[in-house]
Design a protein around this motif. Structure first.
Motif, PDB file in Angstrom:
ATOM      1  N   ALA A 110       0.830  -1.207   0.000  1.00 31.67           N
ATOM      2  CA  ALA A 110       0.000   0.000   0.000  1.00 31.67           C
ATOM      3  C   ALA A 110       0.866   1.260   0.000  1.00 31.67           C
ATOM      4  CB  ALA A 110      -0.930  -0.012   1.210  1.00 31.67           C
ATOM      5  N   VAL A 111       1.978   1.228   0.740  1.00 29.70           N
ATOM      6  CA  VAL A 111       2.895   2.370   0.742  1.00 29.70           C
ATOM      7  C   VAL A 111       3.524   2.524  -0.645  1.00 29.70           C
ATOM      8  CG1 VAL A 111       5.114   3.195   1.638  1.00 29.70           C
ATOM      9  CG2 VAL A 111       3.372   2.431   3.218  1.00 29.70           C
ATOM     10  N   GLY A 112       3.845   1.395  -1.274  1.00 29.76           N
ATOM     11  CA  GLY A 112       4.392   1.423  -2.634  1.00 29.76           C
ATOM     12  C   GLY A 112       3.464   2.159  -3.593  1.00 29.76           C
ATOM     13  N   TYR A 113       2.161   1.873  -3.473  1.00 33.93           N
ATOM     14  CA  TYR A 113       1.183   2.572  -4.326  1.00 33.93           C
ATOM     15  C   TYR A 113       1.162   4.058  -4.000  1.00 33.93           C
ATOM     16  CZ  TYR A 113      -0.719  -2.159  -5.130  1.00 33.93           C
ATOM     17  OH  TYR A 113      -0.885  -3.470  -5.454  1.00 33.93           O
ATOM     18  N   GLU A 114       1.215   4.384  -2.700  1.00 35.74           N
ATOM     19  CA  GLU A 114       1.096   5.788  -2.303  1.00 35.74           C
ATOM     20  C   GLU A 114       2.291   6.627  -2.748  1.00 35.74           C
ATOM     21  OE1 GLU A 114      -1.606   6.950  -1.508  1.00 35.74           O
ATOM     22  OE2 GLU A 114      -2.739   5.279  -0.654  1.00 35.74           O
ATOM     23  N   VAL A 115       3.486   6.025  -2.744  1.00 32.51           N
ATOM     24  CA  VAL A 115       4.653   6.795  -3.183  1.00 32.51           C
ATOM     25  C   VAL A 115       4.852   6.701  -4.701  1.00 32.51           C
ATOM     26  CG1 VAL A 115       5.835   6.563  -0.953  1.00 32.51           C
ATOM     27  CG2 VAL A 115       6.361   4.942  -2.797  1.00 32.51           C
ATOM     28  N   GLY A 116       3.975   5.969  -5.381  1.00 32.23           N
ATOM     29  CA  GLY A 116       4.030   5.908  -6.844  1.00 32.23           C
ATOM     30  C   GLY A 116       5.149   5.027  -7.375  1.00 32.23           C
ATOM     31  N   MET A 117       5.541   4.000  -6.615  1.00 30.21           N
ATOM     32  CA  MET A 117       6.593   3.114  -7.096  1.00 30.21           C
ATOM     33  C   MET A 117       6.074   2.207  -8.203  1.00 30.21           C
ATOM     34  SD  MET A 117       8.693   0.125  -5.114  1.00 30.21           S
ATOM     35  CE  MET A 117       7.821  -1.271  -5.797  1.00 30.21           C
ATOM     36  N   THR A 118       6.805   2.133  -9.308  1.00 28.19           N
ATOM     37  CA  THR A 118       6.472   1.140 -10.336  1.00 28.19           C
ATOM     38  C   THR A 118       7.580   0.090 -10.427  1.00 28.19           C
ATOM     39  OG1 THR A 118       7.456   2.520 -12.066  1.00 28.19           O
ATOM     40  CG2 THR A 118       5.078   2.723 -11.743  1.00 28.19           C
ATOM     41  N   VAL A 119       8.796   0.483 -10.104  1.00 29.94           N
ATOM     42  CA  VAL A 119       9.944  -0.432 -10.190  1.00 29.94           C
ATOM     43  C   VAL A 119      10.965   0.031  -9.161  1.00 29.94           C
ATOM     44  CG1 VAL A 119      11.144   0.952 -11.945  1.00 29.94           C
ATOM     45  CG2 VAL A 119      11.602  -1.500 -11.820  1.00 29.94           C
ATOM     46  N   ALA A 120      11.824  -0.863  -8.686  1.00 28.65           N
ATOM     47  CA  ALA A 120      12.886  -0.458  -7.771  1.00 28.65           C
ATOM     48  C   ALA A 120      14.098   0.005  -8.571  1.00 28.65           C
ATOM     49  CB  ALA A 120      13.269  -1.611  -6.845  1.00 28.65           C
ATOM     50  N   ARG A 121      14.714   1.097  -8.149  1.00 28.23           N
ATOM     51  CA  ARG A 121      15.898   1.594  -8.850  1.00 28.23           C
ATOM     52  C   ARG A 121      17.144   0.809  -8.454  1.00 28.23           C
ATOM     53  NH1 ARG A 121      15.429   7.499  -6.257  1.00 28.23           N
ATOM     54  NH2 ARG A 121      13.273   6.830  -6.367  1.00 28.23           N
ATOM     55  N   PHE A 122      17.001  -0.075  -7.452  1.00 31.04           N
ATOM     56  CA  PHE A 122      18.135  -0.871  -6.985  1.00 31.04           C
ATOM     57  C   PHE A 122      18.014  -2.288  -7.538  1.00 31.04           C
ATOM     58  CE2 PHE A 122      16.793   2.215  -3.771  1.00 31.04           C
ATOM     59  CZ  PHE A 122      17.917   3.027  -3.745  1.00 31.04           C
ATOM     60  N   PRO A 123      19.158  -2.986  -7.715  1.00 27.27           N
ATOM     61  CA  PRO A 123      19.062  -4.351  -8.245  1.00 27.27           C
ATOM     62  C   PRO A 123      18.306  -5.267  -7.280  1.00 27.27           C
ATOM     63  CG  PRO A 123      21.368  -3.662  -7.958  1.00 27.27           C
ATOM     64  CD  PRO A 123      20.532  -2.547  -7.459  1.00 27.27           C
ATOM     65  N   TYR A 124      17.382  -6.055  -7.818  1.00 29.18           N
ATOM     66  CA  TYR A 124      16.643  -7.014  -6.977  1.00 29.18           C
ATOM     67  C   TYR A 124      17.607  -8.101  -6.534  1.00 29.18           C
ATOM     68  CZ  TYR A 124      12.378  -4.697  -8.510  1.00 29.18           C
ATOM     69  OH  TYR A 124      11.398  -3.770  -8.738  1.00 29.18           O
ATOM     70  N   ARG A 125      17.596  -8.397  -5.222  1.00 34.44           N
ATOM     71  CA  ARG A 125      18.648  -9.254  -4.666  1.00 34.44           C
ATOM     72  C   ARG A 125      18.303 -10.741  -4.637  1.00 34.44           C
ATOM     73  NH1 ARG A 125      22.645  -7.052  -1.541  1.00 34.44           N
ATOM     74  NH2 ARG A 125      22.603  -8.904  -0.241  1.00 34.44           N
ATOM     75  N   PHE A 126      17.023 -11.072  -4.652  1.00 36.55           N
ATOM     76  CA  PHE A 126      16.581 -12.471  -4.570  1.00 36.55           C
ATOM     77  C   PHE A 126      17.281 -13.209  -3.426  1.00 36.55           C
ATOM     78  CE2 PHE A 126      15.871 -11.158  -8.981  1.00 36.55           C
ATOM     79  CZ  PHE A 126      14.512 -11.368  -9.063  1.00 36.55           C
ATOM     80  N   GLU A 127      17.115 -12.666  -2.223  1.00 39.70           N
ATOM     81  CA  GLU A 127      17.742 -13.242  -1.030  1.00 39.70           C
ATOM     82  C   GLU A 127      17.150 -14.615  -0.717  1.00 39.70           C
ATOM     83  OE1 GLU A 127      19.983 -12.490   1.380  1.00 39.70           O
ATOM     84  OE2 GLU A 127      20.722 -10.733   0.291  1.00 39.70           O
ATOM     85  N   LYS A 128      18.035 -15.526  -0.288  1.00 37.78           N
ATOM     86  CA  LYS A 128      17.548 -16.838   0.153  1.00 37.78           C
ATOM     87  C   LYS A 128      17.376 -16.805   1.664  1.00 37.78           C
ATOM     88  CE  LYS A 128      20.031 -19.189  -3.458  1.00 37.78           C
ATOM     89  NZ  LYS A 128      21.157 -20.011  -3.811  1.00 37.78           N
ATOM     90  N   ARG A 129      16.159 -16.771   2.120  1.00 43.60           N
ATOM     91  CA  ARG A 129      15.907 -16.837   3.562  1.00 43.60           C
ATOM     92  C   ARG A 129      14.822 -17.882   3.775  1.00 43.60           C
ATOM     93  NH1 ARG A 129      14.317 -11.096   4.200  1.00 43.60           N
ATOM     94  NH2 ARG A 129      16.036  -9.890   3.391  1.00 43.60           N
ATOM     95  N   PRO A 130      15.222 -19.106   4.150  1.00 46.72           N
ATOM     96  CA  PRO A 130      14.266 -20.223   4.196  1.00 46.72           C
ATOM     97  C   PRO A 130      13.105 -19.920   5.151  1.00 46.72           C
ATOM     98  CG  PRO A 130      16.516 -20.963   4.617  1.00 46.72           C
ATOM     99  CD  PRO A 130      16.558 -19.486   4.606  1.00 46.72           C
ATOM    100  N   PRO A 131      11.889 -20.319   4.767  1.00 46.09           N
ATOM    101  CA  PRO A 131      10.748 -20.125   5.654  1.00 46.09           C
ATOM    102  C   PRO A 131      10.871 -20.990   6.909  1.00 46.09           C
ATOM    103  CG  PRO A 131      10.106 -21.367   3.704  1.00 46.09           C
ATOM    104  CD  PRO A 131      11.525 -20.954   3.508  1.00 46.09           C
TER     105      PRO A 131
END
Lengths: 236, 210
Positions: A110-131
């Protein structure tokens, strides 16, 4: 004591010592917040509410208003800074909204929508954090955690007062953890409270998935901005 | 020279075709050219163009679509103003298609979760490629009983990349429409704005990530 402050050039009369994000919201100025909860001690962890106060960037939820304070919220530079912080949170974890149980009721989204984010300017990290599935009623989707520490600070075992959630390690190795014994002792209402408290889809109740239809989910009924500004019909 | 492993192939856009009537060509002449490509995605975002419903008719008064994911045209034959991309980058063919598109379009829009950040295909970024292929082809629960398990590998099959990449990590992207898929409203708003010379604007009321 009654004081006057200025938000984006607008003069506002208020009481000294009140929280800036609340004063702003009452006067129709939306400052995005993520870790902040009304009537709870401020955490100041997410920094999404960054505003310029008397020339310095501060987290708006940590600021108590004072006499003649000058606040800048919606200038292009400060707004973009907040957007960058939200983008960083999206790039740092794995926020796959289409497959997330919390979608539509996720405060990060919801915050992403409010600040108008469409894409991240930083590289997506795809972190491995097991559930973490060890507890009986709750599971943790760790790669969605934004380390706001709401659950760490507010969820406690009723009998002992001990913390149920904690964070292990530091930096990119940080993980949200759950005390399985204490978690299994949580009554059903507290489990629901923990799930609702999590602003993302990291804390989830087992055996419950997509239980609200698309279009009727929390932030689809009333946007986060409407809820924060207490627009008629909407509540936080 | 064609080798045995690479039989001669003709793409549909290389086949002889009857030229369209002069009146049709004249009507198209003043329009903004748009093309769409689908990389590693599910075509859902392309279908969102159709979700513009009857509004698409008004849009087509201003825009002509020279190539779409629904045709078998491999490469756009003429320079386009608007390039619409769905899907992320998951193999070498995706990279070539995307680079050719960048070189031949004025404005590129990454549409949908896959194009914007990798989307569902990027879930394989959490495991090694060899483990991913082994799960899909060697240990698949739907494998045909008794058949020899084979991981597909052939010069005709594009080589898969080790990770799935968002389009903007491969070429410069001008605008992004997130969503899985974005609604017809979001797609229409952006295309209509661009076709009418207005700046890109995706208001929070129609910006969705799911």
């Amino acid at each position: 004591m009654s004081i006057q402050i200025t938000i984006d050039g607008m003069e506002i009369n208020t009481e000294e010592g009140r929280t800036l994000v609340e004063v702003a919201a009452e006067n129709g100025v939306y400052i995005p917040t993520l870790c902040y909860l009304r009537n709870q001690s401020c955490l100041g962890t997410c920094r999404v509410c960054a505003v310029r106060v008397n020339g310095n960037i501060s987290a708006g939820c940590t600021v108590r208003v004072g006499k003649d304070m000058v606040v800048e919220v919606n200038s292009a530079e400060v707004a973009d800074m907040r957007k960058a912080i939200v983008e960083m949170l999206f790039a740092e974890g794995n926020h796959n909204c289409p497959s997330c149980e919390k979608s539509g009721r996720c405060q990060l989204q919801a915050v992403g929508y409010e600040v108008g984010m469409t894409v991240a300017r930083f590289p997506y990290r795809f972190e491995k954090r097991p559930p973490e599935f060890a507890a009986g009623k709750i599971w943790l989707e760790r790669d969605r955690c934004i380390f706001c520490q709401r659950c760490v600070n507010l969820m406690r075992d009723a009998a002992s007062g001990k913390k149920i959630f904690s964070i292990s390690n530091r930096g990119h190795r940080a993980r949200i953890e759950i005390d399985v014994g204490l978690a299994d002792a949580m009554p059903p209402e507290q489990v629901k409270q923990a799930v609702d408290l999590c602003p993302v889809g990291a804390i989830l109740e087992k055996r419950i998935g997509y239980d609200e239809p698309i279009g009727q989910r929390k932030y689809e009924v009333h946007s986060l901005r409407e809820r924060t500004l207490n627009t008629e019909g909407a509540s936080s | 020279m064609k080798t045995q492993t690479s039989p001669p192939q003709t793409a549909s856009h290389e086949l002889p075709a009857t030229p369209p009537p002069a009146s049709l060509l004249a009507a198209r002449a003043g329009k903004i050219k748009m093309a769409t490509i689908s990389l590693c995605g599910c075509w859902g975002c392309t279908l969102s163009i159709l979700d513009c419903d009857e509004r698409i008719l008004g849009l087509l008064d201003k825009v002509t679509i020279t190539r779409s994911s629904l045709t078998d045209i491999k490469r756009i034959a003429e320079r386009c103003t608007i390039g619409f991309i769905e899907g992320g980058v998951a193999n070498e063919e995706n990279i070539e298609t995307l680079e050719h598109f960048r070189a031949n379009c004025d404005i590129l829009i990454a549409v949908g979760a896959c194009a914007v950040w990798g989307g569902v295909p990027a879930m394989r970024n959490l495991v090694e490629l060899k483990d991913c292929l082994a799960q899909a082809y060697l240990h698949s629960p739907t494998a045909v009983a008794g058949a020899k398990p084979v991981i597909p590998f052939h010069p005709e099959i594009p080589r898969i990349t080790a990770k799935v990449y968002p389009c903007h990590e491969v070429v410069k992207i001008d605008y992004f429409i997130p969503g899985c898929p974005p609604s017809g409203d979001a797609v229409f708003k952006v295309l209509d704005d661009l076709a009418n010379g207005r700046p890109f604007d995706l208001p929070s009321s129609i910006n969705r990530y799911d």
